[in-house]
Every structure is written in C-alpha cells, then in structure tokens.
Motif scaffolding. Structure first.
Motif, PDB file in Angstrom:
ATOM      1  N   PRO A   1      -3.445-100.798  73.652  1.00 47.29           N
ATOM      2  CA  PRO A   1      -2.315 -99.909  73.407  1.00 47.29           C
ATOM      3  C   PRO A   1      -1.813-100.119  71.981  1.00 47.29           C
ATOM      4  CG  PRO A   1      -1.762-101.588  75.050  1.00 47.29           C
ATOM      5  CD  PRO A   1      -3.164-101.829  74.628  1.00 47.29           C
ATOM      6  N   LEU A   2      -1.390 -99.047  71.345  1.00 50.10           N
ATOM      7  CA  LEU A   2      -0.887 -99.123  69.976  1.00 50.10           C
ATOM      8  C   LEU A   2       0.617 -98.878  69.964  1.00 50.10           C
ATOM      9  CD1 LEU A   2      -3.681 -97.063  68.191  1.00 50.10           C
ATOM     10  CD2 LEU A   2      -3.446 -99.554  68.301  1.00 50.10           C
ATOM     11  N   LEU A   3       1.308 -99.581  69.099  1.00 46.61           N
ATOM     12  CA  LEU A   3       2.757 -99.444  68.966  1.00 46.61           C
ATOM     13  C   LEU A   3       3.099 -98.844  67.613  1.00 46.61           C
ATOM     14  CD1 LEU A   3       3.737-103.003  70.228  1.00 46.61           C
ATOM     15  CD2 LEU A   3       3.799-100.880  71.538  1.00 46.61           C
ATOM     16  N   THR A   4       4.058 -97.942  67.605  1.00 44.16           N
ATOM     17  CA  THR A   4       4.559 -97.412  66.345  1.00 44.16           C
ATOM     18  C   THR A   4       5.480 -98.451  65.715  1.00 44.16           C
ATOM     19  OG1 THR A   4       6.537 -96.436  67.331  1.00 44.16           O
ATOM     20  CG2 THR A   4       4.528 -95.055  67.288  1.00 44.16           C
ATOM     21  N   PRO A   5       5.809 -98.306  64.433  1.00 43.07           N
ATOM     22  CA  PRO A   5       6.784 -99.213  63.839  1.00 43.07           C
ATOM     23  C   PRO A   5       8.129 -99.169  64.582  1.00 43.07           C
ATOM     24  CG  PRO A   5       5.587 -98.096  62.111  1.00 43.07           C
ATOM     25  CD  PRO A   5       5.179 -97.445  63.411  1.00 43.07           C
ATOM     26  N   GLN A   6       8.515 -97.999  65.071  1.00 47.18           N
ATOM     27  CA  GLN A   6       9.760 -97.871  65.823  1.00 47.18           C
ATOM     28  C   GLN A   6       9.668 -98.615  67.159  1.00 47.18           C
ATOM     29  OE1 GLN A   6       8.040 -95.264  64.476  1.00 47.18           O
ATOM     30  NE2 GLN A   6       9.380 -94.847  62.736  1.00 47.18           N
ATOM     31  N   ASP A   7       8.507 -98.537  67.816  1.00 43.88           N
ATOM     32  CA  ASP A   7       8.309 -99.293  69.056  1.00 43.88           C
ATOM     33  C   ASP A   7       8.459-100.791  68.794  1.00 43.88           C
ATOM     34  OD1 ASP A   7       7.677 -96.976  70.529  1.00 43.88           O
ATOM     35  OD2 ASP A   7       5.513 -97.231  70.207  1.00 43.88           O
ATOM     36  N   MET A   8       7.894-101.253  67.690  1.00 38.38           N
ATOM     37  CA  MET A   8       7.972-102.666  67.342  1.00 38.38           C
ATOM     38  C   MET A   8       9.414-103.077  67.075  1.00 38.38           C
ATOM     39  SD  MET A   8       6.487-105.514  67.082  1.00 38.38           S
ATOM     40  CE  MET A   8       4.734-105.242  66.960  1.00 38.38           C
ATOM     41  N   ASP A   9      10.149-102.245  66.333  1.00 42.00           N
ATOM     42  CA  ASP A   9      11.557-102.544  66.063  1.00 42.00           C
ATOM     43  C   ASP A   9      12.359-102.645  67.361  1.00 42.00           C
ATOM     44  OD1 ASP A   9      11.048-102.582  63.366  1.00 42.00           O
ATOM     45  OD2 ASP A   9      11.888-100.579  62.987  1.00 42.00           O
ATOM     46  N   GLU A  10      12.130-101.707  68.270  1.00 41.66           N
ATOM     47  CA  GLU A  10      12.836-101.720  69.551  1.00 41.66           C
ATOM     48  C   GLU A  10      12.504-102.986  70.342  1.00 41.66           C
ATOM     49  OE1 GLU A  10      12.904 -99.056  73.593  1.00 41.66           O
ATOM     50  OE2 GLU A  10      12.667 -98.003  71.686  1.00 41.66           O
ATOM     51  N   ALA A  11      11.240-103.359  70.366  1.00 36.15           N
ATOM     52  CA  ALA A  11      10.827-104.564  71.087  1.00 36.15           C
ATOM     53  C   ALA A  11      11.453-105.814  70.475  1.00 36.15           C
ATOM     54  CB  ALA A  11       9.302-104.680  71.090  1.00 36.15           C
ATOM     55  N   LEU A  12      11.519-105.871  69.162  1.00 35.73           N
ATOM     56  CA  LEU A  12      12.055-107.047  68.489  1.00 35.73           C
ATOM     57  C   LEU A  12      13.569-107.193  68.666  1.00 35.73           C
ATOM     58  CD1 LEU A  12       9.917-106.973  65.243  1.00 35.73           C
ATOM     59  CD2 LEU A  12       9.658-108.501  67.211  1.00 35.73           C
ATOM     60  N   ARG A  13      14.237-106.106  69.004  1.00 40.50           N
ATOM     61  CA  ARG A  13      15.680-106.165  69.261  1.00 40.50           C
ATOM     62  C   ARG A  13      15.995-106.702  70.664  1.00 40.50           C
ATOM     63  NH1 ARG A  13      15.700-101.427  66.025  1.00 40.50           N
ATOM     64  NH2 ARG A  13      15.429-100.063  67.813  1.00 40.50           N
ATOM     65  N   LEU A  14      15.004-106.755  71.553  1.00 40.11           N
ATOM     66  CA  LEU A  14      15.240-107.272  72.897  1.00 40.11           C
ATOM     67  C   LEU A  14      15.490-108.772  72.830  1.00 40.11           C
ATOM     68  CD1 LEU A  14      12.446-105.417  74.905  1.00 40.11           C
ATOM     69  CD2 LEU A  14      14.895-104.894  74.870  1.00 40.11           C
ATOM     70  N   LYS A  15      16.481-109.234  73.558  1.00 38.77           N
ATOM     71  CA  LYS A  15      16.786-110.660  73.602  1.00 38.77           C
ATOM     72  C   LYS A  15      16.067-111.281  74.799  1.00 38.77           C
ATOM     73  CE  LYS A  15      19.437-110.329  70.113  1.00 38.77           C
ATOM     74  NZ  LYS A  15      18.745-110.388  68.865  1.00 38.77           N
ATOM     75  N   VAL A  16      15.294-112.314  74.523  1.00 43.20           N
ATOM     76  CA  VAL A  16      14.506-112.992  75.556  1.00 43.20           C
ATOM     77  C   VAL A  16      14.862-114.482  75.535  1.00 43.20           C
ATOM     78  CG1 VAL A  16      12.180-113.536  76.331  1.00 43.20           C
ATOM     79  CG2 VAL A  16      12.629-111.319  75.266  1.00 43.20           C
ATOM     80  N   ALA A  17      15.182-115.028  76.685  1.00 43.50           N
ATOM     81  CA  ALA A  17      15.468-116.457  76.781  1.00 43.50           C
ATOM     82  C   ALA A  17      14.143-117.186  76.997  1.00 43.50           C
ATOM     83  CB  ALA A  17      16.419-116.733  77.944  1.00 43.50           C
ATOM     84  N   TYR A  18      13.845-118.137  76.114  1.00 43.31           N
ATOM     85  CA  TYR A  18      12.573-118.873  76.193  1.00 43.31           C
ATOM     86  C   TYR A  18      12.805-120.295  75.732  1.00 43.31           C
ATOM     87  CZ  TYR A  18       7.894-120.444  74.882  1.00 43.31           C
ATOM     88  OH  TYR A  18       6.743-121.149  74.741  1.00 43.31           O
ATOM     89  N   ARG A  19      12.211-121.241  76.437  1.00 45.59           N
ATOM     90  CA  ARG A  19      12.235-122.648  76.053  1.00 45.59           C
ATOM     91  C   ARG A  19      10.804-123.079  75.776  1.00 45.59           C
ATOM     92  NH1 ARG A  19      10.865-127.241  78.059  1.00 45.59           N
ATOM     93  NH2 ARG A  19      10.475-126.456  80.140  1.00 45.59           N
TER      94      ARG A  19
END
Length: 106
Positions: free
Chosen positions: A84-102
């Motif tokens: 699957p390919l992501l647009t730059p906008q898709d990438m920006d949206e994904a990077l704005r998601l907050k994920v809790a990770y240890r």
C-alpha cells in the motif's frame, strides 16, 4: 480509492509467455484487469533488478488489491507482492496520532 505498488518477478512460464506476447500486450492486459475491478492504472514499468515489473494503481480497497495479486499469482506466471502507498498527507495524519509505547528495557 487507495494506491498500491505491485512488484512482480516472472516465473519461467511467465517469461516464456512474455516473449510470445510482448511487453506492450502484457501492459494492456494489466490495464484492463485493473479497470475491470473499478481501479485506475497509474503506471506499468518493466525493470532490471530485483523485480521484473512495477505497477502503481488506484484500487477501490485492500480486498481488491489482494484479489488481484492472488489471481495473478495463482495463474503461475508471476510471483506478485503488494505494497500500500501513502500520500504525504496520509503520512502527516498518521504521524499526528498519539501512541503509547514502552521500548524494551525502559
């Protein structure tokens, strides 16, 4: 619609068929196949390197992409993979998601 990159390597049978039909004919077949699923072919290129073919297309959904790849692969002429390919906008949206990770060991 979602964009996908298909990469493929010809099998012995597949390269034999390509030699008989030619590259332009195979591109026409793939374009018709993509369009028959409601998609749009963006590019079809032959290459030298790890893969013989690179195809970028817009498809209605992931299920359609899987159906295409499975059908092509089951026919025996190509070993096909989907990305699957992501647009730059898709990438920006994904990077704005907050994920809790240890991380391990933290």
């Amino acid at each position: 619609m979602a964009r996908f990159l298909f990469t493929a390597t010809y099998t012995v049978e597949g390269i034999s068929g390509l030699m008989k039909e030619g590259g332009a004919r195979r591109a026409e077949v793939i374009q018709a196949l993509v369009e028959n699923t409601g998609g749009r072919l963006e590019s079809f290129d032959f290459a030298l390197g790890p893969y013989d073919v690179y195809v970028i297309c817009d498809l209605p959904d992931q299920q359609t992409a899987v159906a295409l790849a499975a059908t092509i692969r089951a026919a025996g002429g190509l070993d096909t993979r989907i990305n699957p390919l992501l647009t730059p906008q898709d990438m920006d949206e994904a990077l704005r998601l907050k994920v809790a990770y240890r991380p391990p060991g933290a």
